[in-house]
Each structure stands twice: as structure tokens, then as C-alpha cells.
Design an enzyme around this catalytic site. Sequence first.
Site, mmCIF file in Angstrom:
data_model
loop_
_atom_site.group_PDB
_atom_site.id
_atom_site.type_symbol
_atom_site.label_atom_id
_atom_site.label_comp_id
_atom_site.label_asym_id
_atom_site.label_seq_id
_atom_site.Cartn_x
_atom_site.Cartn_y
_atom_site.Cartn_z
ATOM 1 N N SER A 69 56.544 65.260 -69.952
ATOM 2 C CA SER A 69 57.582 65.640 -70.907
ATOM 3 C C SER A 69 58.992 65.232 -70.477
ATOM 4 C CB SER A 69 57.470 67.146 -71.128
ATOM 5 O OG SER A 69 58.344 67.582 -72.109
ATOM 6 N N GLY A 505 57.736 79.135 -65.437
ATOM 7 C CA GLY A 505 56.316 78.806 -65.409
ATOM 8 C C GLY A 505 56.082 77.355 -65.015
HETATM 9 P P1 NG1 Z 1 59.835 77.560 -67.872
HETATM 10 O O1 NG1 Z 1 59.929 76.629 -66.708
HETATM 11 O O2 NG1 Z 1 58.709 78.561 -67.802
HETATM 12 O O3 NG1 Z 1 61.155 78.175 -68.168
HETATM 13 C C1 NG1 Z 1 60.120 75.514 -69.597
HETATM 14 C C2 NG1 Z 1 60.935 75.849 -70.804
HETATM 15 C C3 NG1 Z 1 60.001 76.415 -71.854
HETATM 16 C C4 NG1 Z 1 58.855 75.468 -72.173
HETATM 17 C C5 NG1 Z 1 58.193 75.014 -70.889
HETATM 18 C C6 NG1 Z 1 57.165 73.943 -71.098
HETATM 19 C C7 NG1 Z 1 63.209 76.748 -70.909
HETATM 20 C C8 NG1 Z 1 64.142 77.823 -70.509
HETATM 21 N N1 NG1 Z 1 61.949 76.865 -70.491
HETATM 22 O O4 NG1 Z 1 59.465 76.683 -69.161
HETATM 23 O O5 NG1 Z 1 60.746 76.728 -72.987
HETATM 24 O O6 NG1 Z 1 59.285 74.405 -72.968
HETATM 25 O O7 NG1 Z 1 59.147 74.541 -69.938
HETATM 26 O O8 NG1 Z 1 57.687 72.657 -71.180
HETATM 27 O O9 NG1 Z 1 63.632 75.807 -71.593
HETATM 28 ZN ZN ZN Z 2 58.164 67.391 -74.159
#
Ligand code: NG1
Ligand code: ZN
Length: 548
Positions: A69, A505
Site C-alpha cells: 500500500s 496494527g
Molecule cells: P494502524 O497502523 O493500525 O493505525 C493504519 C491506518 C488505518 C488502516 C491501516 C491499514 C491510520 C491512523 N491508521 O493502521 O486507518 O488504513 O493502516 O492500512 O491512518
Molecule cells: Zn492502500
Amino acid sequence: MPPSSLRVVYAFAREMHPKTTDVFIQYGTAGFRTKASLLEHVVYRMGLLAVIRSRCKNGRTIGMMITASHNLEPDNGVKLIDPDGEMLEQSWEAIATRLANVSDNDLESTTGEIIKEVNADMALKASVYIGMDTRYTSPRLAAAAVHGVMALKGTAKEFGIVTTPMLHYCVKCRNDNTYGTPTEEGYYEKIVGAFKNIRQKLPVAGNYNTTLYVDGANGVGGKKLNIIKKTLDGELDLVLFNLGGNGGKLNLNCGADFVKVSQKQPVGVEHVPYQRVASLDGDADRIVYYYLDDESKMHLLDGDRIATLLASYVTELLRASGAAQLRLGLVQTAYANGASTRYITDQLKVPVTCVKTGVKHLHHAALSYDIGVYFEANGHGTVVYSDVTKSTVSKIAQEGDTEQRKAAQLLLNFIDATNETVGDAISDLFLVETVLCARGVDVRQWYETYADLPCRQLKVTIQDRNTITTTDAERKCVSPEGLQERIDELCGAYASGRSFARPSGTEDVVRVYAEAETQEAADKLAAEVAQAVFDLAGGVGDRPTLPA
Ligand code: NG1
Ligand code: ZN
């Protein structure tokens, strides 16, 4: 399949995709994601798992997308797509993690155990669709995926370089042919075709300008828009930049995540005041818009803005078609700007649900409405429509009075232009452009619908990020003791102060979010909460500092 034939699972692993690292890897919100060099055995094993999953689903097709991504070029990743085009069922994440981490010597037996546990009928056919983004490490990983599928005698179909949402779409179509044709061309025909239909019904009007600049993040989205661009007959004049090549690096100083988090304009484009610009991420499942004013100040239109724009337009079409009984709702996460939530509740009078970060949570909650609009603030989101919605609107489009029929036909096209399987930058772009055109507004008028509260995001590194546990859709900390009281106290000192901390995450960090009436206050609140996290949850490295 007799147990002896699992031998080939080990043979492929040992000869072609051996596990060369002991670093533990976890299937998280975004599947497996890490340095590409650590992933080959993981992707091979996910090929195995995809076949098992397909057999558990009666031979329906499962998807495998190779992408990291918005991460930078050296990273890569893999995620599985379930038969209806949605994310892998959560209970399988632990199974995926287990299979990814066993030694090569234990792989054959663990595969056998999993097959038994999930009760997969190995005599069934199995089908797996594989796609990848533009990273130079992706073809090698896609080959490992194919080997995994072959090892368990499944059928792999490779789509080459596609956006993540295109693969979700193709998986859905393969399993439900009423949704569309499971090819890249089928995707263009349905999504872009619906947009063109709308444009024929709604001529360009008012302040709407058909020129749209698009930052492709040097990834797959820009390349696909370049194909689409040639088929648009003046409905939209796309000026594409950051298309890869010319030394441009994937997601580096460009793309949706860069623009959203840094609130700076991407590299690769001249600054034209008040020009509407859309920024995609590396695999084209996120989109944000922005413009610069005549003092070069950036104005960001993120996922919250897109959600409110789409929700208000669909509400309008529902009313005009006489189908206002259909319940439209909006789903956000804690990262949604407080001003957007207030606008949705007070002005649009639409119900809002707040859920945990991660698209699967949003998607799931959105399905409980007749029409569910969900977006993460970072620009990942879409709209989902229930079967009742589709049949009701189709009926009105045939049988309603003239005005109702017109609105219902527009709504049907709008539904067709939506990729309901997952957040999709390309589909979202066409939906946004539809609404702006229908309303005859420019980007500034869109921005002026409501005023965002200034906000700030920070990262804090602590010894073990799981020390922090949360509740109330991640808006409150349960542990460590005393942290939530401290955050409440800090927020209380600022007008409209709101802040929360949660373990990421996808990265080994704790994310801190704060918003308040002024940028200075938001910055200060974020830094104070970051300090509290550092002090109470075992911070490592330098203590976060307050802004000068
Ligand atoms: P984490 O790393 O859990 O905050 C990030 C994005 C999520 C989601 C995931 C998956 C933010 C604050 N967090 O998650 O919204 O898109 O990556 O790609 O943007
Ligand atoms: Zn993406």
C-alpha cells in the site's frame, strides 16, 4: 487429497521458498506487511492457505494481493480476499499467522492440521486470483504465491499489475456474476461506464471545472488512470503526475498518506492556486483531495470530507426518488475530525457509528444500514447498498413519476460507479467528481461546507505497544493505569480538546491523535499526550518534546 500428497508442500518450501528468518510475523489489519526480503516464504504459505480457504468456501474464488500500500518501496505485503471481495474473515488471521511462522520442517504437518481443523474438503476444486502492485519485489512474490496454490493443486489465475480494489472487484464478480465481469476491462466498463452515463445526464454546470490533477504516488493507480483517461471524452480532463519513471519513487514525498499526514503538497507538480488535486496511495485504495490557496496554504479534503459529500448527495437522490424510507448511515473511526461528526449529526441529520480502526470494522458496520457510507480519515472508504436498496431504487427507476424516475436512474448509475467490495481511489474519484459536477461547485466551495478542527498525529515508541489497551472504539485507554485520567485532564485544558492513544496494527508504535480549536493547541495537546504515553507506558528512546 491423500496426506502423502502434502509432501510437495515441503518440497516447494525447501527448494524454492525456504524460511530464512526467525522474525515473528503477524497477520494484521493490512495482512502481512514488512521488508520484502522477509516475505517470500510467507507469501508461498499464503498461497497454500488461499487454496484451503477456497475449499472451505465450496471452491469459490479467493484473492491474494501482493502490496504494501502506502509503505515505501523496500516493503511489501500480502493479504487474502474472501469470496465476496471483502477482507479475510478475522478468525482466519490467527491461522494465517500460525502457518507463516512454523519452520519448514513443520510446514507439512501444520498444513495437514489446519486442513483438518477447518474441515476443508481437499477433493474439491480451488481457485485463487493473484494480483500485485508495481514494486520491483512483487513479481517474485507473486510467483511464490502461485507455487503455494500449485502445491495444493488449486488453480491460480494471475492478473499481473492491478490496483488492490480491482482485484477485490474481480474476486467478487467471479463468485457472483450479477456484479460484473471479473476482468480489468470489466471493471472499466462497469465503473467508468457508469460515470460516463451520469455525465450524459448531468452536464457540466456552475463553477465546476473538468480539469482534475491526480498524484499517482508513482504506483499502480496513476498507470490505470492513464488508460482510463484515453476513454474519457471531455467528461473529465485528467492531468496525471507521479506516474512512476523519471526517478520518481513509490510513495516517496507523494501519495495520499504523505499528503494527509504531512499536510504538504506532493512533489512532481507545479503549484496552481485553487486547482483541485487528488492524491492516491501506492495501491490505489485511498484517495484524498487538496488545493493550495494564493498564499500556498494547503487545504486538505480527506476521507471525512469525501464521506460527507457522498452521503449528502445520496440522501438528496433518495429524497428526490421518493425512497427516503431507506436508512442511510455513516461509519467513521476515532480519527474522524470532530467537526465532520458534528456536521453529519447536526446538519445532514444522518446517523453516525464510530468503530475501531481497520477497514473490515467499518465495512461490517456499514452493512447494517440500507446504504452505508464508510471512510477512514486517511481516505480509505466506499459506499455499500443493501439488496433492498437496489431493488427499491430499480423499481422506482421503472415505475416512479418523471422526477422520481430521473433521480432513481441517477442513483442506479451512482451505485454502479461504486466499488462496493472495498475502498477504491479510482471509483471514489469518479463519485466525488459526480457530486461536485452535479452541484456545480469548485473545490473551495466544497471545502467551505464546514471547518475542520486543527489536528495532529504523533507516534511514540514504547517497549511493548500492547501495554496500551483501549475501549469505546479505541477512544479510551483501559491500561496502563492512570493514562486515561491523565489524557482527560490534558484535554480539559483546551477548548474542543480531544485526544486518544492506541497501538498501531501495522507499525510497532503507539499513535497519538489530538484536535483542538487552534493548530498550536492541537500540536501542544498531542505532544503532552505523547509524553504521558511515554512516561506511563514504558517509552523507549528520546522522550517526546513539546513544540517550540
Ligand atoms: P494502524 O497502523 O493500525 O493505525 C493504519 C491506518 C488505518 C488502516 C491501516 C491499514 C491510520 C491512523 N491508521 O493502521 O486507518 O488504513 O493502516 O492500512 O491512518
Ligand atoms: Zn492502500
